[in-house]
Design an enzyme around this catalytic site. Sequence first.
Site, mmCIF file in Angstrom:
data_model
loop_
_atom_site.group_PDB
_atom_site.id
_atom_site.type_symbol
_atom_site.label_atom_id
_atom_site.label_comp_id
_atom_site.label_asym_id
_atom_site.label_seq_id
_atom_site.Cartn_x
_atom_site.Cartn_y
_atom_site.Cartn_z
ATOM 1 N N SER A 1 10.101 7.814 15.580
ATOM 2 C CA SER A 1 9.047 7.605 16.077
ATOM 3 C C SER A 1 9.147 7.173 17.793
ATOM 4 O O SER A 1 9.422 6.359 18.063
ATOM 5 C CB SER A 1 8.333 6.198 15.586
ATOM 6 O OG SER A 1 7.992 6.668 14.156
ATOM 7 N N LEU A 2 8.952 8.423 18.452
ATOM 8 C CA LEU A 2 9.309 8.108 19.850
ATOM 9 C C LEU A 2 8.255 7.740 20.818
ATOM 10 O O LEU A 2 8.515 6.723 21.306
ATOM 11 C CB LEU A 2 9.638 9.644 20.454
ATOM 12 C CG LEU A 2 10.291 10.095 21.672
ATOM 13 C CD1 LEU A 2 11.839 9.020 21.659
ATOM 14 C CD2 LEU A 2 10.734 11.168 22.080
ATOM 15 N N HIS A 3 7.097 8.322 20.803
ATOM 16 C CA HIS A 3 5.862 8.079 21.138
ATOM 17 C C HIS A 3 5.685 7.859 22.856
ATOM 18 O O HIS A 3 5.013 7.481 23.469
ATOM 19 C CB HIS A 3 5.436 6.404 20.885
ATOM 20 C CG HIS A 3 5.403 6.539 19.386
ATOM 21 N ND1 HIS A 3 4.787 7.418 18.695
ATOM 22 C CD2 HIS A 3 5.800 5.543 18.503
ATOM 23 C CE1 HIS A 3 4.737 7.195 17.414
ATOM 24 N NE2 HIS A 3 5.345 5.905 17.333
ATOM 25 N N CYS B 1 5.337 -2.652 16.856
ATOM 26 C CA CYS B 1 4.840 -1.586 17.970
ATOM 27 C C CYS B 1 3.228 -2.081 18.144
ATOM 28 O O CYS B 1 2.548 -2.424 17.311
ATOM 29 C CB CYS B 1 4.712 -0.199 17.029
ATOM 30 S SG CYS B 1 6.388 0.262 16.646
ATOM 31 N N ASN C 1 -4.933 6.395 15.218
ATOM 32 C CA ASN C 1 -5.839 5.785 14.421
ATOM 33 C C ASN C 1 -6.101 4.396 14.751
ATOM 34 O O ASN C 1 -5.398 3.746 14.836
ATOM 35 C CB ASN C 1 -5.463 5.958 12.737
ATOM 36 C CG ASN C 1 -5.082 7.013 12.394
ATOM 37 O OD1 ASN C 1 -6.015 7.945 12.241
ATOM 38 N ND2 ASN C 1 -4.092 7.477 12.154
ATOM 39 N N CYS D 1 -1.900 7.208 9.125
ATOM 40 C CA CYS D 1 -0.647 6.652 9.812
ATOM 41 C C CYS D 1 -1.033 5.280 10.303
ATOM 42 O O CYS D 1 -1.893 5.151 11.224
ATOM 43 C CB CYS D 1 -0.183 7.673 10.805
ATOM 44 S SG CYS D 1 0.971 8.790 10.124
ATOM 45 N N GLY E 1 6.271 -0.935 7.059
ATOM 46 C CA GLY E 1 7.842 -1.481 7.132
ATOM 47 C C GLY E 1 8.582 -0.229 7.848
ATOM 48 O O GLY E 1 8.445 0.704 8.196
ATOM 49 N N GLU F 1 0.755 -1.185 -0.061
ATOM 50 C CA GLU F 1 -0.028 0.023 0.025
ATOM 51 C C GLU F 1 0.929 1.435 0.082
ATOM 52 O O GLU F 1 1.846 1.432 0.614
ATOM 53 C CB GLU F 1 -1.023 0.139 1.184
ATOM 54 C CG GLU F 1 -1.838 -0.920 0.994
ATOM 55 C CD GLU F 1 -2.908 -1.047 2.263
ATOM 56 O OE1 GLU F 1 -3.803 -2.223 2.398
ATOM 57 O OE2 GLU F 1 -2.950 -0.110 3.216
ATOM 58 N N CYS G 1 0.346 -0.631 16.112
ATOM 59 C CA CYS G 1 0.547 -0.419 14.710
ATOM 60 C C CYS G 1 -0.277 -1.596 13.807
ATOM 61 O O CYS G 1 0.095 -2.522 14.030
ATOM 62 C CB CYS G 1 1.880 -0.221 14.243
ATOM 63 S SG CYS G 1 2.309 -0.026 12.499
ATOM 64 N N CYS H 1 3.376 8.931 0.554
ATOM 65 C CA CYS H 1 3.626 7.926 1.817
ATOM 66 C C CYS H 1 4.168 6.612 1.101
ATOM 67 O O CYS H 1 2.935 6.014 0.727
ATOM 68 C CB CYS H 1 2.465 7.891 2.717
ATOM 69 S SG CYS H 1 2.962 6.978 4.117
ATOM 70 N N CYS I 1 6.099 -5.707 8.795
ATOM 71 C CA CYS I 1 7.066 -5.122 9.619
ATOM 72 C C CYS I 1 7.479 -5.916 10.776
ATOM 73 O O CYS I 1 6.696 -6.728 11.364
ATOM 74 C CB CYS I 1 6.615 -3.816 10.182
ATOM 75 S SG CYS I 1 7.780 -2.712 11.022
HETATM 76 N N1 SAH Z 1 8.671 2.265 10.871
HETATM 77 C C1 SAH Z 1 8.617 3.459 10.362
HETATM 78 C C2 SAH Z 1 7.544 4.010 9.761
HETATM 79 C C3 SAH Z 1 6.296 3.730 10.212
HETATM 80 S S1 SAH Z 1 4.931 4.458 10.051
HETATM 81 C C4 SAH Z 1 8.530 4.300 11.879
HETATM 82 O O1 SAH Z 1 8.301 3.468 12.999
HETATM 83 O O2 SAH Z 1 8.670 5.362 11.986
HETATM 84 C C5 SAH Z 1 4.779 6.048 10.483
HETATM 85 C C6 SAH Z 1 4.271 6.487 11.881
HETATM 86 O O3 SAH Z 1 2.718 6.170 11.958
HETATM 87 C C7 SAH Z 1 5.173 5.950 12.894
HETATM 88 O O4 SAH Z 1 5.408 7.324 13.886
HETATM 89 C C8 SAH Z 1 4.299 5.233 13.617
HETATM 90 O O5 SAH Z 1 4.737 4.889 14.912
HETATM 91 C C9 SAH Z 1 2.988 5.636 13.391
HETATM 92 N N2 SAH Z 1 1.762 4.865 13.767
HETATM 93 C C10 SAH Z 1 1.689 3.635 13.635
HETATM 94 N N3 SAH Z 1 0.539 3.076 13.896
HETATM 95 C C11 SAH Z 1 -0.376 4.236 14.082
HETATM 96 C C12 SAH Z 1 -1.665 4.262 14.416
HETATM 97 N N4 SAH Z 1 -2.526 3.416 14.648
HETATM 98 N N5 SAH Z 1 -2.257 5.585 14.845
HETATM 99 C C13 SAH Z 1 -1.331 6.794 14.540
HETATM 100 N N6 SAH Z 1 0.079 6.561 14.000
HETATM 101 C C14 SAH Z 1 0.563 5.200 13.891
#
Ligand code: SAH
Length: 377
Positions: A229-231, A128, A305, A348, A174, A98, A131, A117, A124
């Site tokens: 992607s810190l979170h 996480c 999301n 995302c 990924g 996608e 995700c 994107c 992947c």
């Molecule tokens: N592997 C890379 C690219 C991933 S997607 C990374 O981790 O950065 C890009 C962003 O979307 C990342 O910050 C990821 O953590 C975030 N993301 C993943 N699932 C999500 C969700 N359900 N809602 C919002 N953001 C999400």
Amino acid sequence: MNPLAPTRIPFASLTPEAVRHWVAREGFPDYRAAQLLRWFYRSRASSFSEMTNLPRRLIDQLDTQFDFSTVTPRQRRSADQGETSKYLFELPDGELLESVAMHYARTPGRRERTTVCLSTQVGCAIRCTFCATGLQGLKRNLSTAETIDQVLAVARDSGRQARRVGQLVYMGMGEPLHNLEVTLASLRRFTDSNALGLGVRRVTVSTAGVVPGIDRLALDGGGSNLAISLHAPIDELRDRLVPLNRRWPIAELLAAARRYAQSTGRRVSYEYVMLRGVNDSELLADGLGRLLAGELAHVNLIPYNPIPGDPFASSSPSAIDRFRERVRSHAVECTVRDTRGRRIDAACGQLRAEAGPAARQASSRPVAGELAGLPQN
Ligand code: SAH
């Protein structure tokens, strides 16, 4: 498939230099290579035979020796009044991929632009917990040609809508730094003036925190933007959300980000998905602000999301606003990302290549490399 048939190689696996060599070997002058590259990277042509100012013999050789594209469009779905489109592509081995295009209208001070994107893997390995891509685990890496071809297919389709791709974000399926050589090779192609020719500042690579990959990107990435992607600002929590944190905890990750900012002069962005009751307290906002105060940094808050079946919910808009203000109170730049593409699962972290019935049906019959006539809604 006929085992005796000569195997064709993906055209996108050739660098512009290799294309020039090939054209010369076939006995054509150098300007033909320039024409061919322009057609391939910058036009809406979806086959070699549409490259109308090339000699017939050259087109025949191209058709014999190369695959025009490794990605076959299967579906396009649009949302946000057509401003966001999600593309489903089938790969040569039947895996699905996608990509998302987001169009932004002109606003005062900002040009009209389309952002793609893109994905670097099917699935992947990082998993996480919030995700959708992580749910399926890693199926395989994309090849360089597949990574490039998805962007070109989206760019061609955008071109048909009179839109130009102006930005690329490695934020699809990924972990780009787990497919590092392909990420670097595709990035070089996207920014090569003999190929797609995008300014490197218009490209962002997003990572869950692969520290050696960040250092390599600093050396060989040409100065693209880096998103991390810190979170969570504390290891105890980040270990649970991004399991990779156990390998490279926050202090090591920030040190790598600092090295990146120093060697490229680029401001690093930090993504922070807002999970209600998990990582959205004002205490954690203070922690995040303190962590990043004084860094060349920018925080992007992403409303979560929802993924069906997982235990998380998004923070409320007012909680997100409060969080943002707290982070800003430490003089750290902080903005909230828009939630494009939610309705079509194109936002995302929602990319999962779980083909619906329409795509499955479509994949049982061959379609030309055209998106225009595909099922849409
Ligand atoms: N592997 C890379 C690219 C991933 S997607 C990374 O981790 O950065 C890009 C962003 O979307 C990342 O910050 C990821 O953590 C975030 N993301 C993943 N699932 C999500 C969700 N359900 N809602 C919002 N953001 C999400």
